[in-house]
Design a protein around this motif. Sequence first.
Motif, short mmCIF file in Angstrom:
data_model
loop_
_atom_site.label_atom_id
_atom_site.label_comp_id
_atom_site.label_asym_id
_atom_site.label_seq_id
_atom_site.Cartn_x
_atom_site.Cartn_y
_atom_site.Cartn_z
N LYS A 32 5.86 3.14 19.41
CA LYS A 32 6.97 2.48 19.90
C LYS A 32 6.58 0.81 20.16
N GLU A 33 5.44 0.77 20.96
CA GLU A 33 5.17 -0.50 21.57
C GLU A 33 4.92 -1.64 20.45
N PHE A 34 4.46 -1.13 19.25
CA PHE A 34 4.26 -2.15 18.17
C PHE A 34 5.48 -2.47 17.65
N LEU A 35 6.50 -1.76 17.42
CA LEU A 35 7.93 -2.18 16.97
C LEU A 35 8.63 -3.20 17.91
N THR A 36 8.36 -2.93 19.13
CA THR A 36 9.29 -4.07 20.03
C THR A 36 8.49 -5.43 20.15
N GLY A 37 7.31 -5.43 19.88
CA GLY A 37 6.26 -6.69 19.98
C GLY A 37 6.84 -7.74 19.08
N SER A 38 6.69 -8.98 19.47
CA SER A 38 6.99 -10.43 18.56
C SER A 38 6.54 -10.54 17.22
N ASN A 39 5.10 -9.94 17.25
CA ASN A 39 4.28 -9.95 15.84
C ASN A 39 5.13 -9.18 14.93
N GLY B 227 0.81 -1.26 -0.15
CA GLY B 227 -0.01 0.00 0.04
C GLY B 227 0.76 1.30 0.09
N HIS B 228 0.36 2.46 -0.36
CA HIS B 228 0.80 3.57 -0.44
C HIS B 228 0.42 4.45 0.68
N SER B 229 1.11 5.25 1.14
CA SER B 229 0.90 6.21 2.40
C SER B 229 0.03 5.35 3.47
N LYS B 230 -1.17 5.73 4.00
CA LYS B 230 -1.45 4.73 5.16
C LYS B 230 -1.90 3.49 4.69
N GLY B 231 -2.04 3.20 3.30
CA GLY B 231 -1.89 1.75 2.94
C GLY B 231 -0.86 0.91 3.14
N GLY B 232 0.37 1.50 3.29
CA GLY B 232 1.63 1.02 3.53
C GLY B 232 1.70 0.51 5.05
N ASN B 233 0.98 1.33 5.76
CA ASN B 233 1.00 1.10 7.44
C ASN B 233 0.17 -0.04 7.58
N LEU B 234 -1.02 -0.11 6.77
CA LEU B 234 -2.07 -1.02 7.11
C LEU B 234 -1.56 -2.51 6.54
N ALA B 235 -0.71 -2.46 5.51
CA ALA B 235 -0.14 -3.62 4.90
C ALA B 235 0.72 -4.18 6.22
N VAL B 236 1.70 -3.39 6.68
CA VAL B 236 2.52 -3.81 7.87
C VAL B 236 1.76 -4.33 9.02
N TYR B 237 0.97 -3.74 9.41
CA TYR B 237 -0.12 -3.97 10.52
C TYR B 237 -0.52 -5.49 10.42
N LEU C 228 6.88 9.94 9.82
CA LEU C 228 5.91 9.91 10.89
C LEU C 228 6.04 8.75 11.76
N LEU C 229 6.13 9.25 13.09
CA LEU C 229 5.97 8.17 14.36
C LEU C 229 7.37 7.31 14.19
N PHE C 230 7.29 5.99 14.49
CA PHE C 230 8.61 5.18 14.39
C PHE C 230 8.66 4.12 13.59
N ALA C 231 10.00 3.74 12.93
CA ALA C 231 9.75 2.42 12.12
C ALA C 231 11.12 1.89 12.08
N ASN C 232 11.43 0.72 12.41
CA ASN C 232 12.75 0.05 12.36
C ASN C 232 13.12 -0.56 10.94
N GLU C 233 12.31 -0.78 10.07
CA GLU C 233 12.51 -1.44 8.77
C GLU C 233 13.41 -0.39 8.23
#
Length: 328
Positions: free
Chosen positions: A172-179, A136-146, A200-205
């Motif tokens: 941050k809590e999402f990025l440290t989770g095992s999922n 996905g693009h924009s929020k769609g990319g966030n939805l794909a990762v989630y 925006l916000l935090f990303a580890n990838e």
Amino acid sequence: SLILSYLSYLHFTHILGKVKIKDLDLKNNLHSIVKGSKKNIPLLKALVENPRYQDIEIVFPKEDTNKELEKQFAAVTFLLPTNEMYISFRGTDSTLIGWEEDFNMAFMLPVPSQKEALNYTKKVTKLIPRNFYLGGHSKGGNLAVYAGSYIDSTLTKRLIKVYSYDGPGFIKEFLTGSNYQNIKEKIEKFVPSSSIIGMLLFANEHYTIIKSNEKGILEHDPFSWLVDNNHFIILKKLNDGTAFTNKVINDFISSLSKKERKIFIDSLFTVLKSTNLTTLDELSKNFVLKLPNIINAIYNLDSVNKKYLFKTIKALIISYLKNLKDLI
């Protein structure tokens, strides 16, 4: 992948069952598919005529906007001739509801469209047992990762890759989770050199930086991303000014508690909704005309909301001045 991600911005909900791209009835349905976005017309016509895309099948288009839930969601699935499939999530449209849900990501996990993306992925992958991509693009990319992070382990084995095109990060809590950690290596993120939304916000990838022929926030538009033959034109780093802007915004967000973020965002959209306009385009065109409504709505906020609104604006100014000093 970018093209398939972007196609979720088009409107295929009139399609029942399967239809191949080459069989789209553009003579009668062109304007209902693009809905006024003229730049999409040449793209759609090119896909219909291109042998590489003609036999891709479109299935399960879905659109769902709900004011009460503050949800703006849309997705579509493409069955590829390789016997794989691509699940594509739409980014934010111009509605205030869509943007309010984006802002809610600063304090809420999951937001309604993230839940919907996960449910959509589960349903489609159950009905069609193929290996699949999410994108996905924009929020769609966030939805794909989630969605990729919260599918069960049997589906994770079928998941080939997750593509995020200038998609915002997470709390941050999402990025440290095992999922998230379980699929982190399958995520590919692409951002333009002046990316703001994608930072925006935090990303580890890891992310790849693409050259654009636009400037600033306009680089968010994928039509501005430059290609050379069969690949993006890649840059080594973000623009200096972009790095500064992103640090200001993320430091500002980090300085607020979740409660403060929620109150600020609720207050902000209470003020914007006072204009009785439903899209950012309308707000932009009528801002001067609606300024009295906005001022009156700020004045009528209760003392707690008014306090947090101005406290948040102050925190943003402090973050700007602090990072400006570092930049100098």
